[in-house]
Design a protein around this motif. Structure first.
Motif, mmCIF file in Angstrom:
data_model
loop_
_atom_site.group_PDB
_atom_site.id
_atom_site.type_symbol
_atom_site.label_atom_id
_atom_site.label_comp_id
_atom_site.label_asym_id
_atom_site.label_seq_id
_atom_site.Cartn_x
_atom_site.Cartn_y
_atom_site.Cartn_z
ATOM 1 N N GLY A 18 0.824 -1.206 0.000
ATOM 2 C CA GLY A 18 0.000 0.000 0.000
ATOM 3 C C GLY A 18 0.859 1.258 0.000
ATOM 4 O O GLY A 18 0.533 2.236 0.663
ATOM 5 N N ALA A 19 1.947 1.203 -0.755
ATOM 6 C CA ALA A 19 2.884 2.329 -0.757
ATOM 7 C C ALA A 19 3.274 2.718 -2.179
ATOM 8 O O ALA A 19 3.144 1.936 -3.108
ATOM 9 N N GLU A 20 3.761 3.924 -2.278
ATOM 10 C CA GLU A 20 4.251 4.450 -3.544
ATOM 11 C C GLU A 20 5.767 4.590 -3.431
ATOM 12 O O GLU A 20 6.261 5.206 -2.486
ATOM 13 N N MET A 21 6.490 3.997 -4.365
ATOM 14 C CA MET A 21 7.947 4.073 -4.353
ATOM 15 C C MET A 21 8.389 5.010 -5.460
ATOM 16 O O MET A 21 7.926 4.892 -6.600
ATOM 17 N N LYS A 22 9.285 5.923 -5.148
ATOM 18 C CA LYS A 22 9.799 6.868 -6.138
ATOM 19 C C LYS A 22 11.263 6.558 -6.416
ATOM 20 O O LYS A 22 12.085 6.564 -5.499
ATOM 21 N N ILE A 23 11.561 6.284 -7.664
ATOM 22 C CA ILE A 23 12.930 6.010 -8.081
ATOM 23 C C ILE A 23 13.440 7.243 -8.809
ATOM 24 O O ILE A 23 12.847 7.687 -9.793
ATOM 25 N N THR A 24 14.524 7.781 -8.312
ATOM 26 C CA THR A 24 15.078 9.000 -8.905
ATOM 27 C C THR A 24 16.442 8.762 -9.542
ATOM 28 O O THR A 24 17.063 9.696 -10.029
#
Length: 156
Positions: free
Chosen positions: A90-96
């Protein structure tokens, strides 16, 4: 599976492509082994048939995986971030950070250009001409985005 152990910290394009290759080959192998075992086909013939099926099925499946990786790169090149929804957590992962080389980008582009060949399964899978044209436009946008990343420092 590839991004979880590194906490979604970065996207190693070559590593993910290698994972996809191995995953696809092992998947085709498992599918065929269970069928051939049920049919009681001998080991030597089974290996031959499995390799023939890998040779037939791999290009299409790998092309689909390459397109997915390329779309991730294209989104990253436009937005500077790639977002993954982890529905289980239930999470949003941000790859930068994306790690790549020009040769890896060339490999992606080569596979994408194969898919644009009118004889390729991906190209012929579109029944309606206007949806095919939309897909072609999308593919060209993805290719242009990847082309724009070439010559950079390989880390985004």
């Amino acid at each position: 599976d590839v991004l979880k152990p590194i906490g979604f910290g970065y996207f190693d394009v070559k590593g993910i492509m290698e994972f996809c290759k191995n995953h696809i080959i092992e998947g085709i192998r498992r599918e065929n082994e269970s069928f051939l075992k049920k049919e009681r086909v001998g080991k030597k013939l089974s290996e031959k048939l499995i390799q023939e099926n890998i040779d037939i099925m791999f290009p299409s499946r790998y092309g689909t995986a390459v397109l997915l990786v390329a779309e991730c790169l294209a989104e990253f090149s436009k937005k500077g971030v790639f977002v993954i929804e982890d529905y289980e957590a239930g999470a949003e992962m941000k790859i930068t950070e994306f790690i790549f080389t020009d040769s890896v980008l060339d490999e992606l582009l080569e596979e994408l250009h194969k898919m644009l060949d009118p004889d390729h399964d991906a190209y012929t899978s579109w029944f309606e001409e206007d949806t095919r044209q939309q897909w072609i436009a999308h593919m060209k946008m993805v290719c242009d985005s990847i082309e724009g990343l070439k010559g950079g420092d390989g880390r985004g």
